[in-house]
Scaffold this motif. Structure first.
Motif, short mmCIF file in Angstrom:
data_model
loop_
_atom_site.label_atom_id
_atom_site.label_comp_id
_atom_site.label_asym_id
_atom_site.label_seq_id
_atom_site.Cartn_x
_atom_site.Cartn_y
_atom_site.Cartn_z
N TYR A 53 -11.56 8.87 -3.97
CA TYR A 53 -10.39 8.87 -4.87
C TYR A 53 -10.81 8.13 -6.43
CZ TYR A 53 -8.26 9.72 -0.50
OH TYR A 53 -7.77 10.25 0.86
N PRO A 54 -11.76 8.73 -6.90
CA PRO A 54 -11.99 7.95 -8.02
C PRO A 54 -11.06 7.94 -9.32
CG PRO A 54 -13.01 10.51 -8.08
CD PRO A 54 -12.30 9.90 -6.69
N LYS A 55 -9.88 8.67 -9.18
CA LYS A 55 -8.94 8.96 -10.40
C LYS A 55 -7.74 7.98 -9.60
CE LYS A 55 -10.46 12.94 -12.40
NZ LYS A 55 -10.90 12.10 -13.56
N SER A 56 -7.92 7.29 -8.39
CA SER A 56 -6.75 6.58 -7.88
C SER A 56 -6.17 5.36 -8.85
CB SER A 56 -7.20 5.92 -6.73
OG SER A 56 -6.20 5.00 -6.16
N ASP A 57 -4.76 5.26 -8.69
CA ASP A 57 -4.45 3.94 -9.63
C ASP A 57 -4.79 2.74 -8.96
OD1 ASP A 57 -2.58 5.60 -10.84
OD2 ASP A 57 -0.95 5.49 -9.42
N LYS A 58 -5.47 2.81 -7.75
CA LYS A 58 -6.13 1.53 -7.29
C LYS A 58 -7.55 1.39 -7.44
CE LYS A 58 -2.72 -0.54 -4.83
NZ LYS A 58 -2.44 -2.09 -5.03
N ALA A 59 -8.17 2.46 -8.38
CA ALA A 59 -9.79 2.31 -8.39
C ALA A 59 -9.97 1.27 -9.03
CB ALA A 59 -9.80 3.79 -9.46
N ALA A 60 -9.44 0.51 -10.17
CA ALA A 60 -9.83 -0.47 -10.80
C ALA A 60 -9.90 -1.73 -9.94
CB ALA A 60 -8.85 -0.89 -11.91
N GLU A 61 -8.92 -1.74 -9.01
CA GLU A 61 -8.75 -3.01 -8.08
C GLU A 61 -9.71 -2.67 -7.09
OE1 GLU A 61 -5.57 -5.33 -5.17
OE2 GLU A 61 -4.91 -3.55 -6.51
N VAL A 92 -4.17 4.83 3.21
CA VAL A 92 -4.76 4.19 4.46
C VAL A 92 -6.36 3.56 4.07
CG1 VAL A 92 -5.83 4.82 6.60
CG2 VAL A 92 -3.33 5.50 5.87
N LEU A 93 -6.93 4.39 3.24
CA LEU A 93 -8.42 3.94 3.27
C LEU A 93 -8.31 2.78 2.33
CD1 LEU A 93 -11.11 4.49 3.81
CD2 LEU A 93 -11.41 6.06 1.63
N PHE A 94 -7.64 2.52 1.43
CA PHE A 94 -7.31 1.58 0.41
C PHE A 94 -7.18 0.37 1.36
CE2 PHE A 94 -5.33 -1.87 -2.01
CZ PHE A 94 -6.48 -2.14 -3.13
N PHE A 95 -6.08 0.27 2.24
CA PHE A 95 -5.63 -0.86 3.12
C PHE A 95 -6.70 -1.06 3.95
CE2 PHE A 95 -0.89 0.39 2.58
CZ PHE A 95 -0.51 -0.31 1.27
N LEU A 96 -7.27 -0.32 4.45
CA LEU A 96 -8.33 -0.41 5.44
C LEU A 96 -9.53 -1.30 4.80
CD1 LEU A 96 -9.99 0.04 8.10
CD2 LEU A 96 -10.85 1.94 7.18
N ALA A 97 -9.79 -1.10 3.75
CA ALA A 97 -10.74 -1.82 2.84
C ALA A 97 -10.41 -3.05 2.48
CB ALA A 97 -11.43 -0.94 1.78
N ASP A 98 -9.19 -3.42 2.14
CA ASP A 98 -8.59 -4.59 1.80
C ASP A 98 -8.35 -5.32 3.08
OD1 ASP A 98 -7.57 -6.52 -0.21
OD2 ASP A 98 -5.69 -5.87 0.59
N SER A 135 -8.74 -4.25 -17.38
CA SER A 135 -8.29 -4.76 -16.41
C SER A 135 -7.67 -6.10 -16.32
CB SER A 135 -9.23 -4.42 -15.39
OG SER A 135 -8.76 -4.97 -13.94
N GLU A 136 -6.76 -6.45 -15.47
CA GLU A 136 -6.35 -7.80 -15.45
C GLU A 136 -7.26 -8.69 -14.72
OE1 GLU A 136 -3.31 -8.10 -11.99
OE2 GLU A 136 -3.43 -5.88 -11.82
N PHE A 137 -8.21 -7.84 -13.77
CA PHE A 137 -9.11 -8.66 -13.18
C PHE A 137 -10.46 -9.17 -13.91
CE2 PHE A 137 -7.21 -5.65 -10.16
CZ PHE A 137 -6.50 -6.67 -9.21
N MET A 138 -10.42 -8.68 -15.48
CA MET A 138 -11.68 -8.85 -16.09
C MET A 138 -12.02 -10.38 -16.24
SD MET A 138 -14.19 -7.28 -18.06
CE MET A 138 -13.19 -5.82 -17.82
N PRO A 139 -11.14 -11.30 -16.38
CA PRO A 139 -11.51 -12.66 -16.65
C PRO A 139 -12.12 -13.19 -15.30
CG PRO A 139 -9.23 -12.29 -17.55
CD PRO A 139 -9.72 -11.02 -16.86
N GLU A 140 -11.61 -12.87 -14.25
CA GLU A 140 -12.51 -13.31 -12.96
C GLU A 140 -13.70 -12.57 -12.77
OE1 GLU A 140 -11.65 -13.82 -8.33
OE2 GLU A 140 -10.05 -12.97 -9.51
N PHE A 144 -14.63 -0.17 0.21
CA PHE A 144 -14.18 0.04 -1.20
C PHE A 144 -15.19 1.04 -2.04
CE2 PHE A 144 -12.16 -4.16 -0.78
CZ PHE A 144 -11.01 -3.69 -0.97
N GLU A 145 -16.64 0.97 -1.63
CA GLU A 145 -17.17 2.12 -2.16
C GLU A 145 -16.93 3.51 -1.59
OE1 GLU A 145 -21.29 1.16 -1.43
OE2 GLU A 145 -21.45 -0.68 -2.31
N ARG A 146 -16.73 3.44 -0.42
CA ARG A 146 -16.04 4.83 0.13
C ARG A 146 -14.83 5.26 -0.48
NH1 ARG A 146 -14.01 5.06 6.18
NH2 ARG A 146 -13.37 7.40 6.12
#
Length: 280
Positions: free
Chosen positions: A100-108, A72-78, A148-153, A93-95
């Motif tokens: 959830y620092p170990k989340s699978d969504k942490a990098a994104e 829920v929190l990730f979707f809210l931020a997104d 991360s896949e986001f590194m180039p951007e 996203f900071e929140r």
């Protein structure tokens, strides 16, 4: 028959839209958290981020500490990010990362949080507080998620923001150089200091060559319009600025202008040298 279908289709779409709106309003106003969660996810999947955001806003406090809270929190931020509310997106996203620092969504989340501040970064001539925040966030992301896949951007954004900061600092120094004249020599003094700081702070800047040339302009202006007791010393400083420009950029695009200035500097320096020889 074809014309009848054409007239029926818009009516059908209007009816479906009305049903959807009624469903949204009904769920938005009731207290059924599960219904809000399901509808919020449905809207999110359909990329209807504005309505999804309203629903996630309402239910996020209800899911703190629960298994669905991370989602829920990730979707809210997104959703904040998707509707271009970048201030709230960055905060959420900071929140999320703190919760959830170990989340699978942490990098994104780290990347999108940094990108939120990147999107808030104004043009170079304005206050660069959000640019500074974005650079810190991007560097944290780059350091934490190098694969991360986001590194180039992220690297592209970091270079763009760094260039923006460079341009702001350079334009300030450039303005001092323009303002320096025989009546207000303080501007030339400020220009020299600003250009020295600029080259020191941004050694790899794309404006480095021009900064070396502008330092020659500022030191030459200061020397040529200086009082007699400071003139020789300042002419020698200007000569050094000329030599440094050619040392690092022997094929500089400013060569003709630099040579013209040096001719004036050298002419007056030669007079001082001649006086020294005569006095001996």
């Amino acid at each position: 028959m074809f014309f009848k279908l054409r007239s029926i289709l818009p009516l059908a779409m209007i009816a479906m839209l009305a049903i959807s709106c009624n469903e949204y309003q009904k769920v938005l106003k009731n207290e059924d958290v599960k219904a809000k969660y399901d509808l919020a996810e449905k809207y999110y999947e359909e990329k209807d981020y504005k309505r999804a955001n309203r629903l996630f806003e309402q239910i996020a406090p209800k899911y703190v500490g629960k298994p669905q809270g991370e989602r829920v929190l990730f979707f809210l931020a997104d959703t904040y990010f998707q509707i271009e509310n970048y201030n709230f997106a960055g905060y959420q996203f900071e929140r999320f990362l703190k919760s959830y620092p170990k989340s699978d969504k942490a990098a994104e989340a780290s990347f999108l949080g940094a990108k939120s501040y990147y999107m808030l970064s104004p043009r170079y001539s304005l206050d660069q507080t959000d640019t500074d925040k974005a650079l810190v966030k991007l560097q944290n992301f780059i350091n934490s998620y190098p694969e991360s896949e986001f590194m180039p951007e992220a690297n592209t954004m970091a270079r763009e923001l760094t260039t923006k900061k460079e341009k702001k600092a350079f334009e300030i120094a450039k303005q001092f150089t323009k303002l320096g004249n025989s009546y207000i020599l303080d501007y030339s003094i400020s220009a020299v200091a600003a250009l020295d700081n600029f080259v020191s702070d941004y050694p790899g800047t794309i404006f480095r060559e021009e900064a070396f040339y502008l330092k020659l302009v500022a030191t030459a202006n200061l020397a040529l319009n200086s009082t007699e007791n400071r003139k020789q010393e300042r002419l020698e400083t200007a000569e050094t600025a000329y030599n440094n420009l050619l040392k690092y950029y022997p094929q500089t695009s400013f060569l003709k202008k630099a040579d013209d200035l040096y001719e004036k500097i050298n002419e007056q320096l030669s007079e001082y040298k001649a006086q020294e020889i005569t006095s001996k």
